[in-house]
Design a protein around this motif. Structure first.
Motif, PDB file in Angstrom:
ATOM      1  N   LEU A 476       0.000  -1.329   0.270  1.00 17.65           N
ATOM      2  CA  LEU A 476       0.107   0.090   0.177  1.00 17.65           C
ATOM      3  C   LEU A 476       0.719   1.120  -0.491  1.00 17.65           C
ATOM      4  CD1 LEU A 476      -2.917  -0.981   3.162  1.00 17.65           C
ATOM      5  CD2 LEU A 476      -2.830  -0.770   0.466  1.00 17.65           C
ATOM      6  N   ALA A 477       0.423   2.119  -0.267  1.00 21.87           N
ATOM      7  CA  ALA A 477       1.134   3.367  -0.644  1.00 21.87           C
ATOM      8  C   ALA A 477       0.329   3.919  -0.015  1.00 21.87           C
ATOM      9  CB  ALA A 477       0.622   4.479  -2.165  1.00 21.87           C
ATOM     10  N   VAL A 478       1.260   4.900   1.780  1.00 21.92           N
ATOM     11  CA  VAL A 478       1.161   5.686   2.510  1.00 21.92           C
ATOM     12  C   VAL A 478       1.662   7.157   3.075  1.00 21.92           C
ATOM     13  CG1 VAL A 478       1.084   5.005   5.474  1.00 21.92           C
ATOM     14  CG2 VAL A 478       1.331   2.954   3.863  1.00 21.92           C
ATOM     15  N   THR A 479       0.443   7.557   3.015  1.00 21.27           N
ATOM     16  CA  THR A 479       0.677   8.680   4.106  1.00 21.27           C
ATOM     17  C   THR A 479       0.576   8.581   4.781  1.00 21.27           C
ATOM     18  OG1 THR A 479      -0.029   9.603   1.210  1.00 21.27           O
ATOM     19  CG2 THR A 479      -0.426  11.280   3.123  1.00 21.27           C
ATOM     20  N   MET A 480       1.302  10.174   6.162  1.00 22.54           N
ATOM     21  CA  MET A 480       0.819  10.171   7.470  1.00 22.54           C
ATOM     22  C   MET A 480       0.615  11.523   7.763  1.00 22.54           C
ATOM     23  SD  MET A 480       4.088   7.872   8.789  1.00 22.54           S
ATOM     24  CE  MET A 480       5.681   8.069   8.066  1.00 22.54           C
ATOM     25  N   CYS A 481      -0.026  11.287   9.289  1.00 20.87           N
ATOM     26  CA  CYS A 481      -0.534  13.046   9.605  1.00 20.87           C
ATOM     27  C   CYS A 481      -0.442  12.782  10.368  1.00 20.87           C
ATOM     28  CB  CYS A 481      -2.123  13.692   8.740  1.00 20.87           C
ATOM     29  SG  CYS A 481      -2.375  14.924   9.227  1.00 20.87           S
ATOM     30  N   ASP A 482       0.095  13.598  11.609  1.00 24.97           N
ATOM     31  CA  ASP A 482      -0.271  13.524  13.019  1.00 24.97           C
ATOM     32  C   ASP A 482      -1.593  14.390  13.135  1.00 24.97           C
ATOM     33  OD1 ASP A 482       0.368  16.155  12.197  1.00 24.97           O
ATOM     34  OD2 ASP A 482       2.636  16.663  13.673  1.00 24.97           O
ATOM     35  N   ARG A 483      -2.605  15.197  12.659  1.00 23.32           N
ATOM     36  CA  ARG A 483      -3.541  15.865  13.729  1.00 23.32           C
ATOM     37  C   ARG A 483      -5.161  15.557  12.598  1.00 23.32           C
ATOM     38  NH1 ARG A 483      -0.231  20.147  11.543  1.00 23.32           N
ATOM     39  NH2 ARG A 483      -1.890  21.118  10.981  1.00 23.32           N
ATOM     40  N   GLY A 484      -5.601  15.507  13.993  1.00 24.27           N
ATOM     41  CA  GLY A 484      -6.735  16.120  13.490  1.00 24.27           C
ATOM     42  C   GLY A 484      -7.655  16.386  12.136  1.00 24.27           C
ATOM     43  N   ASP A 485      -7.460  17.805  12.225  1.00 26.34           N
ATOM     44  CA  ASP A 485      -8.227  18.954  11.048  1.00 26.34           C
ATOM     45  C   ASP A 485      -6.804  18.896   9.965  1.00 26.34           C
ATOM     46  OD1 ASP A 485      -5.481  19.924  12.504  1.00 26.34           O
ATOM     47  OD2 ASP A 485      -6.321  21.972  12.861  1.00 26.34           O
ATOM     48  N   ALA A 486      -5.476  18.310  10.397  1.00 24.32           N
ATOM     49  CA  ALA A 486      -4.694  18.706   8.328  1.00 24.32           C
ATOM     50  C   ALA A 486      -4.997  16.883   8.110  1.00 24.32           C
ATOM     51  CB  ALA A 486      -3.076  18.182   9.080  1.00 24.32           C
ATOM     52  N   ALA A 487      -5.894  16.363   8.577  1.00 24.27           N
ATOM     53  CA  ALA A 487      -6.101  14.735   7.790  1.00 24.27           C
ATOM     54  C   ALA A 487      -7.300  15.433   7.229  1.00 24.27           C
ATOM     55  CB  ALA A 487      -6.311  13.340   8.722  1.00 24.27           C
ATOM     56  N   VAL A 488      -8.355  16.179   7.804  1.00 29.29           N
ATOM     57  CA  VAL A 488      -9.907  16.469   6.909  1.00 29.29           C
ATOM     58  C   VAL A 488      -9.402  17.164   6.147  1.00 29.29           C
ATOM     59  CG1 VAL A 488     -12.060  17.764   6.601  1.00 29.29           C
ATOM     60  CG2 VAL A 488     -11.033  16.062   9.352  1.00 29.29           C
TER      61      VAL A 488
END
Length: 582
Positions: A476-488
């Motif tokens: 799988l191609a994976v992207t990471m994010c550390d905050r809820g607002d940034a993920a939205v």
């Protein structure tokens, strides 16, 4: 007779008459006075008699109607000579029956010796005495009383009678007994807590010591042989699994005690479940030099309607205990059809070992929380002492029970019975309760080489990178994010660009915009993709809250690689169009 003589005679006779008359008059006066005095004395006597009668009636009324029992006892015979109504109510005897008895005749046999000693002391010292003792009522019931006795003596000080007040204190004694029992229960609970803390300290510190020790060795030893590095990493992994087992036990017992544990029944192939147990525990048991025999009778249906997860958990606990306490011989598991305690068709599983056995004194408490048979400080075996308690509670939730028979030095047999009606097999892949059967998905296939895009959202860097590494191994191609607002923002941007993520793995307990808020924002914006909750909160209600926020499934931290991969694989091929009508 001369005139003078006659005159003298008349004068003398007159004086005599006068004297007699005066005397008679005096006698009459005296008689009149005496008569009046007699009348007055008679009136006073009558008044005194009436006062005495009124006093006796007053005393009798108070004696009879007193709120406490009142008795008079003859000193020489020790028999009752007078009893009141309340005393008859206390003892259950009629007055005429009591007047034929002595106070020792109705005293409890265990209290007679002390009662006689106090009676003699009262006679000798002529002082009041108080005693708490038991009477045996006419109907055989036991009643506790408080007796206050005093002595009545004659003019020369010789004891004549004893007078006593008797108060029924049975209710007070019951309260005292309940308080004593509550105190003992509290002390027992406190002792159990102390033993539990001692066991927890051992069960947590021991694997933690290994984890920290091997981690430090790996950090301090850069050049290691591959087999040594693998062995040390295996020790770290094993220690972490032990720590996770302790946490799971504590969470399970907490849920059980708060009545928050859920049972999810579904069709289950019982024989396949036993095969899985053999594959999982068989190598460990045989590595210890023990034999393992699993046998299922032919009358077990192909599918039974049970909670397979909880059923497996109980069997793992029973088999784990058998392996733990058995040094020689083997373990046998026999499953057959039976009637559950509730009268339904069920399963009966007997787990027999040739281990150390359980003493009879320990059998009554073997299923209590935090309890282990034998010496709790014996370090030859580990465990929190919660496994059997959890298993018995789960068995009851499944409509059954667990019983045990054991002989020290011979072995033990634990018998599990659960409600397990026959049913047809599943026609589609089954999902846990947290899935709410949203939609059936294609059966999982091998993960390696899969195509898909995964967004990992977690505020903890080490967790993000660990999950990303596992998912990249699936292709799988994976992207990471550390905050809820940034993920939205990132998820909506990718979706609107026609590049929606196949799966979003969302941490639910992030600071700021947490996973619940982020998921609701995505769903409110019409985002149709799969969102899997990744949460460290394993308490009751968490799964429902995650699903209510808009998640498709829930994975609890820490999740092992197999569990995480299975959940991701379930959704990885799902089309994003299935969310279009949400």
């Amino acid at each position: 007779m001369s005139v003078a003589q006659r005159f003298d005679w008349f004068v003398g006779a007159g004086w005599v008459a006068i004297t007699i008359t005066l005397n008679l008059m005096l006698v009459g006066v005296y008689l009149l006075i005496a008569k009046r005095r007699l009348r007055r004395d008679a009136a006073e006597l009558q008044r005194a008699t009436e006062a005495l009668r009124a006093s006796e009636e007053f005393y009798r009324a108070h004696f009879e109607l007193a709120a406490w029992g009142l008795v008079q006892v003859d000193i020489s015979t020790r028999r009752f000579v007078r009893v009141n109504r309340k005393f008859c109510q206390i003892t259950g005897y009629a007055p005429d029956e009591l007047l034929k008895l002595g106070f020792l005749d109705i005293t409890h046999p265990d209290d007679r010796h002390a009662n006689v000693a106090q009676f003699r002391s009262m006679m000798q010292d002529q002082c009041d005495q108080e005693i708490e003792k038991r009477y045996v009522r006419r109907d055989g019931q036991i009643v506790w009383v408080h007796v206050h006795a005093t002595v009545i003596s004659d003019s020369v000080g010789r004891p004549l009678r004893a007078i006593a007040t008797i108060e029924d204190i049975s209710a007070r004694k019951q309260i005292e007994e309940e308080l004593r029992s509550a105190k003992e229960s509290a002390e027992a609970a406190n002792n159990a807590k102390s033993r539990f803390l001692a066991m927890m300290s051992h069960e947590i510190r021991t694997p933690m010591t290994a984890v920290l020790g091997y981690a430090e060795l790996l950090l301090d030893t850069p050049h290691l042989a591959p087999e040594t590095r693998a062995a040390w990493m295996g020790e770290i992994h094993g220690g972490c699994e032990k720590l996770l087992s302790v946490v799971n036990d504590i969470l399970d017992i907490s849920k059980i005690e708060s009545d928050q544990i859920g049972i999810v029944r579904q069709p289950c192939d019982a024989r396949q479940l036993f095969d899985e147990l053999e594959k999982l525990l068989g190598p460990q048991i045989r590595k210890k030099g023990l034999s393992l025999t699993l046998s299922c009778s032919a009358d077990i249906p192909s599918y039974v309607y049970i909670d397979p997860g909880r059923f497996r958990q109980i069997l793992l606990n029973l088999l784990g205990n058998a392996m733990k306490f058995t040094e020689r011989g083997g373990i046998a598991v026999y499953a057959r059809r039976a009637v559950a305690p509730g009268g339904q068709q069920g399963l009966r599983v007997e787990v027999t070992d040739t281990g150390i056995g359980i003493a009879e004194a320990d059998l009554a408490r073997i299923f209590d929380p935090f309890m282990q048979a034998g010496d709790p400080t014996d370090q030859r075996v580990g465990g929190t002492g919660l496994g059997l308690s959890i298993s018995k509670s789960l068995a009851k939730l499944l409509g059954g029970d667990i019983t045990v028979v054991s002989s020290p030095g011979v072995g033990s047999t634990f018998t599990l019975t659960i409600d397990a009606p026959a049913t047809v097999g599943p026609t589609a892949p089954t999902f846990p309760a947290t899935d709410r059967a949203h939609r059936p998905s294609p059966p999982p296939t091998a993960g390696v080489g899969r195509m898909g895009r995964l967004l990992v959202v977690d505020d903890v860097r080490s967790v993000r990178e660990m999950v990303a590494a596992k998912m990249r191994a699936l292709g799988l191609a994976v992207t990471m994010c550390d905050r809820g607002d940034a993920a939205v923002a990132r998820a909506l941007e990718a979706w609107r660009a026609g590049m929606a993520y196949t799966v979003i793995l969302m941490d639910m307990e992030m600071p700021g915009v947490n996973g619940y808020v982020a998921t609701r924002r995505l769903r409110d914006a019409g985002y149709p993709g799969v969102i899997i909750a990744f949460t460290a909160n394993a308490m009751a209600g968490t799964c429902e809250e995650c699903l209510a926020a808009g998640c498709d499934d829930v994975v609890s931290k820490p999740a092992d690689r197999r569990a995480l991969v299975e959940v991701v694989e379930r959704f990885v091929d799902r089309s994003t169009a299935t969310r279009s009508q949400r």
